[in-house]
Design an enzyme around this catalytic site. Structure first.
Site, PDB file in Angstrom:
ATOM      1  CD  GLU A  91      99.797  48.880 -10.989  1.00  0.00           C
ATOM      2  OE1 GLU A  91     100.051  47.697 -11.136  1.00  0.00           O
ATOM      3  OE2 GLU A  91      99.889  49.485 -12.096  1.00  0.00           O
ATOM      4  NE  ARG A 125     101.622  51.515  -6.686  1.00  0.00           N
ATOM      5  CZ  ARG A 125     102.171  51.235  -7.875  1.00  0.00           C
ATOM      6  NH1 ARG A 125     102.180  52.106  -8.903  1.00  0.00           N
ATOM      7  NH2 ARG A 125     102.117  49.915  -8.246  1.00  0.00           N
TER       8      ARG A 125
END
Length: 205
Positions: free
Chosen positions: A59, A104
């Protein structure tokens, strides 16, 4: 070895962190003045404002690899626009499992209007204390990325830190690219608290 000016900047950040964290504890636990001073001194003189965190997955490529990464995380006492900024690689609680943590990019904060590429979805504005986080890997589809496109806005209170250094392998490591403001603030902390050898010892190959 860090310069004297760097040490002064580092201690200023550490004092701010200690005061903010102690006052936060004081408000929630109603500490006595003596207990408050003890906590401030303990955080200031004995504690660190970073910790090591392991993470893996595609990710956050290319900042991180799909294999195990060891990250140096700067602790965030209160996640607001004073401490975290758009573009930062933040560590937050998984909204679907509070025992797990995600890394993130912070893409938007309260007051931002979010517009979807899907015309069927109505635009909306992030509410107070909400933020939007995204994966870095542009090759992943929304469902694969597991970010706000999947689970929606998250509470800024769930942000616990900012990744400031990443060790991918013993010979592949370096500072994490964050917002210019964050990198400027984090530079004295890196200069004083970064220990690549310790990160390598804790690294799970």
């Amino acid at each position: 070895m860090a310069s004297i000016s760097t040490w002064f900047r580092y201690m200023a950040h550490k004092l701010e962190y200690s005061l903010t964290l102690s006052l936060k504890s004081h408000r929630s636990n109603k500490l006595s003045d003596r207990e408050l001073i003890q906590i401030i001194c303990k955080n200031l003189f004995y504690g660190k404002i970073t910790y090591l965190h392991s993470d893996k997955g595609p990710e956050m490529s290319p900042t991180m690899t799909a294999n195990e990464n060891t990250l140096l995380i700067r602790k965030i006492p209160i996640a607001n626009t004073r401490f975290v900024f758009i573009g930062d690689a933040v560590v937050l609680k998984d909204p679907n499992d509070s025992d797990k943590y995600l890394v993130r990019r912070l893409a938007a904060v309260e007051g931002f209007e979010m517009v979807s590429g899907d015309e069927k979805e109505e635009p909306f504005v992030l509410e107070k204390n909400q933020c939007w986080v995204t994966a870095e890997n542009q090759e992943l589809k929304a469902k694969e990325a597991y970010d706000s496109r999947t689970f929606g806005p998250v509470s800024t209170a769930d942000i616990v830190g900012r990744a400031i250094y990443c060790l991918r392998t013993a010979v592949d490591h370096g500072p994490v690219r964050n917002s210019q403001t964050a990198m400027g603030q984090d530079s004295p902390i890196l200069a004083v608290e970064l220990d690549v050898d310790e990160m390598a010892k804790n690294h799970k190959a």
